[in-house]
Design an enzyme around this catalytic site. Sequence first.
Site, PDB file in Angstrom:
ATOM      1  N   GLN A  65      13.301 -40.810 -16.880  1.00 21.50           N
ATOM      2  CA  GLN A  65      14.596 -41.306 -17.388  1.00 21.50           C
ATOM      3  C   GLN A  65      15.691 -41.198 -16.331  1.00 21.50           C
ATOM      4  O   GLN A  65      16.532 -42.082 -16.207  1.00 21.50           O
ATOM      5  CB  GLN A  65      15.058 -40.531 -18.624  1.00 21.50           C
ATOM      6  CG  GLN A  65      13.952 -40.007 -19.472  1.00 21.50           C
ATOM      7  CD  GLN A  65      13.630 -40.876 -20.658  1.00 21.50           C
ATOM      8  OE1 GLN A  65      13.979 -42.055 -20.675  1.00 21.50           O
ATOM      9  NE2 GLN A  65      12.970 -40.305 -21.626  1.00 21.50           N
ATOM     10  N   GLU A 109      16.301 -52.760 -28.525  1.00 20.13           N
ATOM     11  CA  GLU A 109      14.980 -52.161 -28.796  1.00 20.13           C
ATOM     12  C   GLU A 109      14.353 -52.939 -29.945  1.00 20.13           C
ATOM     13  O   GLU A 109      15.003 -53.217 -30.947  1.00 20.13           O
ATOM     14  CB  GLU A 109      15.163 -50.678 -29.146  1.00 20.13           C
ATOM     15  CG  GLU A 109      14.009 -49.999 -29.864  1.00 20.13           C
ATOM     16  CD  GLU A 109      12.720 -49.894 -29.067  1.00 20.13           C
ATOM     17  OE1 GLU A 109      12.727 -49.319 -27.981  1.00 20.13           O
ATOM     18  OE2 GLU A 109      11.682 -50.425 -29.554  1.00 20.13           O
ATOM     19  N   ALA A 141      13.786 -58.331 -26.903  1.00 20.18           N
ATOM     20  CA  ALA A 141      14.630 -58.486 -25.721  1.00 20.18           C
ATOM     21  C   ALA A 141      14.632 -59.919 -25.198  1.00 20.18           C
ATOM     22  O   ALA A 141      15.610 -60.372 -24.593  1.00 20.18           O
ATOM     23  CB  ALA A 141      14.154 -57.540 -24.632  1.00 20.18           C
ATOM     24  N   ASP A 159      13.398 -50.557 -19.679  1.00 19.32           N
ATOM     25  CA  ASP A 159      12.593 -49.368 -19.971  1.00 19.32           C
ATOM     26  C   ASP A 159      11.609 -49.780 -21.052  1.00 19.32           C
ATOM     27  O   ASP A 159      11.724 -49.410 -22.206  1.00 19.32           O
ATOM     28  CB  ASP A 159      13.524 -48.255 -20.476  1.00 19.32           C
ATOM     29  CG  ASP A 159      12.756 -47.026 -20.933  1.00 19.32           C
ATOM     30  OD1 ASP A 159      11.598 -46.855 -20.513  1.00 19.32           O
ATOM     31  OD2 ASP A 159      13.313 -46.243 -21.718  1.00 19.32           O
TER      32      ASP A 159
HETATM   33  N1  AAT Z   1      11.684 -43.961 -22.311  1.00 20.29           N
HETATM   34  C1  AAT Z   1      10.402 -44.085 -22.938  1.00 20.29           C
HETATM   35  C2  AAT Z   1       9.563 -44.996 -22.293  1.00 20.29           C
HETATM   36  C3  AAT Z   1       9.150 -46.183 -22.697  1.00 20.29           C
HETATM   37  S1  AAT Z   1       9.592 -46.732 -24.221  1.00 20.29           S
HETATM   38  C4  AAT Z   1       9.380 -48.434 -24.281  1.00 20.29           C
HETATM   39  C5  AAT Z   1      10.078 -49.052 -25.497  1.00 20.29           C
HETATM   40  O1  AAT Z   1      10.105 -50.476 -25.307  1.00 20.29           O
HETATM   41  C6  AAT Z   1       9.412 -48.809 -26.854  1.00 20.29           C
HETATM   42  O2  AAT Z   1      10.293 -48.117 -27.693  1.00 20.29           O
HETATM   43  C7  AAT Z   1       9.104 -50.224 -27.374  1.00 20.29           C
HETATM   44  O3  AAT Z   1       9.267 -50.350 -28.772  1.00 20.29           O
HETATM   45  C8  AAT Z   1      10.114 -51.065 -26.608  1.00 20.29           C
HETATM   46  N2  AAT Z   1       9.773 -52.499 -26.473  1.00 20.29           N
HETATM   47  C9  AAT Z   1       8.552 -53.038 -26.249  1.00 20.29           C
HETATM   48  N3  AAT Z   1       8.617 -54.381 -26.230  1.00 20.29           N
HETATM   49  C10 AAT Z   1       9.919 -54.719 -26.437  1.00 20.29           C
HETATM   50  C11 AAT Z   1      10.616 -55.970 -26.540  1.00 20.29           C
HETATM   51  N4  AAT Z   1       9.965 -57.139 -26.435  1.00 20.29           N
HETATM   52  N5  AAT Z   1      11.954 -55.942 -26.757  1.00 20.29           N
HETATM   53  C12 AAT Z   1      12.613 -54.756 -26.871  1.00 20.29           C
HETATM   54  N6  AAT Z   1      11.998 -53.551 -26.795  1.00 20.29           N
HETATM   55  C13 AAT Z   1      10.668 -53.520 -26.582  1.00 20.29           C
HETATM   56  C14 AAT Z   1       8.286 -46.909 -21.719  1.00 20.29           C
HETATM   57  C15 AAT Z   1       7.262 -46.024 -21.088  1.00 20.29           C
HETATM   58  C16 AAT Z   1       6.436 -46.711 -20.065  1.00 20.29           C
HETATM   59  C17 AAT Z   1       5.025 -46.181 -20.050  1.00 20.29           C
HETATM   60  C18 AAT Z   1       4.242 -46.732 -18.929  1.00 20.29           C
HETATM   61  N7  AAT Z   1       2.833 -46.494 -19.075  1.00 20.29           N
END
Ligand code: AAT
Length: 292
Positions: A65, A109, A141, A159
């Site tokens: 993060q 999200e 997104a 992220d």
């Molecule tokens: N900080 C924690 C790490 C993450 S979380 C990734 C987030 O992206 C999840 O909460 C998921 O619901 C969200 N997400 C996935 N697709 C979309 C989208 N199309 N639009 C918006 N949000 C989305 C990532 C860790 C990486 C791990 C690598 N192996």
Amino acid sequence: KNSRPLYYNNPMWPGEAHSLKVEEILYEGKSKYQEILVFKSLIYGKVLVLDGIVQLTEKDESAYQEMIAHLPLCSVLSPKTVLVIGGGDGGVLREICRHRSVEHIDICEIDELVITVCKEFFPALSIGFEDPRVQLHIGDAVDFLRNACEGMYDVVIVDSSDPIGPAQELVEKPFFQTIAKALRPGGVLCNQAESMWLHTHLIQDMLSICREVFKGSVHYAWTSVPTYPSGVIGFLLCSTDGPHVDFLNPVNPIEKQEAAVKLQSELRFYNSEMHKASFALPSFVLRELSTT
Ligand code: AAT
């Protein structure tokens, strides 16, 4: 349970799995988008798992993060408007909020249940949602960016989870084009960009797309996150046409910011030396990425 899928068959890392001893399962559920699991591990504290993939653990979340947030935010002077894609745990928001210059943060999200579950089990991360500068948008997104105002953001941070499931379109060219449009001239993107040990082809593809789409600079950085596959994760840093961005030498160093003493004692991983070091690439990566 016998019904659990075999996680060593994940196509992102075939034949490979990392195991953590489960002390206690704290939450198991299924949203419209993914399976959500929270457990207490022996050494890494609480762990958030989406569709069988570790997204964060309490012990090493700071490495991910802090790097994904401060690498871009320290590369521009006085960042004011920021967009976060994904990041439903709130940890990236927590890091962005440390920057006093930031006035507004949109977060998009897709899965509201991730946010609800993290508020219950990871309060030290979801605290990021409590800052009044944060505005939450629940949705895909891809749609959010299609409708975003042109030139609106100084920094965009993607992220997102791995490109299987809801994040599939987030590694494709049209998505990067909408990001470039939503950034101001000389604005910066930092995108989660997988492992240099496991995904050089995916990284190559993302790099060549970004080199076409972003007319400023494009760089690959990486950091160590022990609980991610192969123990490392990378970031793509790109800037749009406009004032030159020198990613390798931060113009907005964290050490020089207001309330810097407190800030530095709160950060567990990031500092300017780690920033500069994260762009140094092993020889095999330099070779594989330079030909694109
Ligand atoms: N900080 C924690 C790490 C993450 S979380 C990734 C987030 O992206 C999840 O909460 C998921 O619901 C969200 N997400 C996935 N697709 C979309 C989208 N199309 N639009 C918006 N949000 C989305 C990532 C860790 C990486 C791990 C690598 N192996």
